[in-house]
Write an enzyme that holds these catalytic residues in place. Sequence first.
Site, PDB file in Angstrom:
ATOM      1  N   CYS A   1       0.837  -1.206   0.000  1.00 42.60           N
ATOM      2  CA  CYS A   1       0.000   0.000   0.000  1.00 42.60           C
ATOM      3  C   CYS A   1       0.869   1.252   0.000  1.00 42.60           C
ATOM      4  CB  CYS A   1      -0.934   0.002   1.205  1.00 42.60           C
ATOM      5  SG  CYS A   1      -2.043   1.433   1.268  1.00 42.60           S
TER       6      CYS A   1
ATOM      7  N   CYS B   1      -0.528   4.062   2.137  1.00 44.05           N
ATOM      8  CA  CYS B   1      -0.302   3.879   3.572  1.00 44.05           C
ATOM      9  C   CYS B   1       1.135   4.183   3.961  1.00 44.05           C
ATOM     10  CB  CYS B   1      -0.620   2.439   3.974  1.00 44.05           C
ATOM     11  SG  CYS B   1      -2.233   1.824   3.451  1.00 44.05           S
ATOM     12  N   ASP B   2       2.090   3.703   3.167  1.00 44.31           N
ATOM     13  CA  ASP B   2       3.487   3.697   3.591  1.00 44.31           C
ATOM     14  C   ASP B   2       4.414   4.570   2.759  1.00 44.31           C
ATOM     15  OD1 ASP B   2       2.735   1.816   5.514  1.00 44.31           O
ATOM     16  OD2 ASP B   2       3.075   0.143   4.147  1.00 44.31           O
TER      17      ASP B   2
END
Length: 321
Positions: free
Chosen positions: A137, A140-141
């Site tokens: 992701c 997300c990261d």
Amino acid sequence: MTEIHRTKMLILGSGPAGLSAAIYGARAGLEPIVVQGLQPGGQLTITTDVENYPGFRDVVQGPWLMEEMQAQADKVGTRTMFDTIVDVDISQRPFRMTGDGGTVYEGDTLVIATGAQAKWLGVEGEQELGGKGVSACATCDGFFYRGKKVVVIGGGNTAVEEALYMTNHSDDVTLIHRRDSLRAEKILQDRLFTNPKITVLWNKTVEKFVGGGDPEGLVGVDLVDTQTGEKSHLPTDGAFVAIGHAPATEIFKDHLDLIDGGYIEVKPGTPKTKIPGLFACGDVMDHVYRQAVTAAGTGCMAALDAERFLASEEFELLAAE
């Protein structure tokens, strides 16, 4: 004797969507039961640093965040069951689910929040370096790789979107694809090919994620050419596997309409399925955003709709007397 648990709102799944539905349902007096399923807490329990969930100025750990959600749901009156559902009957109400030990759960309404799992390559080093340079992701990261060299693996819309997104953080993004053409929409391909920060490696597969350093983290990927078999190594700080998601809907495939690779079909803008009183929320119905905060939002929506459904039904019964 078969053990039966009965409730006004039955929830299958205990990630952000299921627990948000439980919190709202409990506060509405629906006495929800949450059946946790195979992965209690959902995908966040295998996520280390979470920096994009509202309300926390500092990075929090995914497992801790889910423990807090679970504790909040329990505090307001949710009953949590540790069970794996092997059979469902949604042909009539109350909806009925059966656990692998024979326990039966019945609900006047049912909220499906079983989520979806990112697909992985299944190659050496992938699992060991998860959260240490390997991710599924970018949204997300991606922030953790600001100014670093990254690769994105895949050739569909998700891969191209993640590669484009990573150019907000990195000037050196490489898209690795096993074929000589992309499956992504043309408009996305046009953006990709005109972005000077992105390089495409065609006809390449990842054979191994390579770790190094102390503490250990990703330092590169070993590649194999799908045409010639030639092997090569590409140094990188981060790798994002973007080959799709698999929603956990196997048990419902013969009961509900599924779209886009297995996601539950809902009325646009709502968690309502084609069956009155049955709702789907979170990644099991969201094939676009797939974020913890959007999952929590649709969980809230499912609980509110379940409450309204039951209130409307009760009103109709009173009116008929």
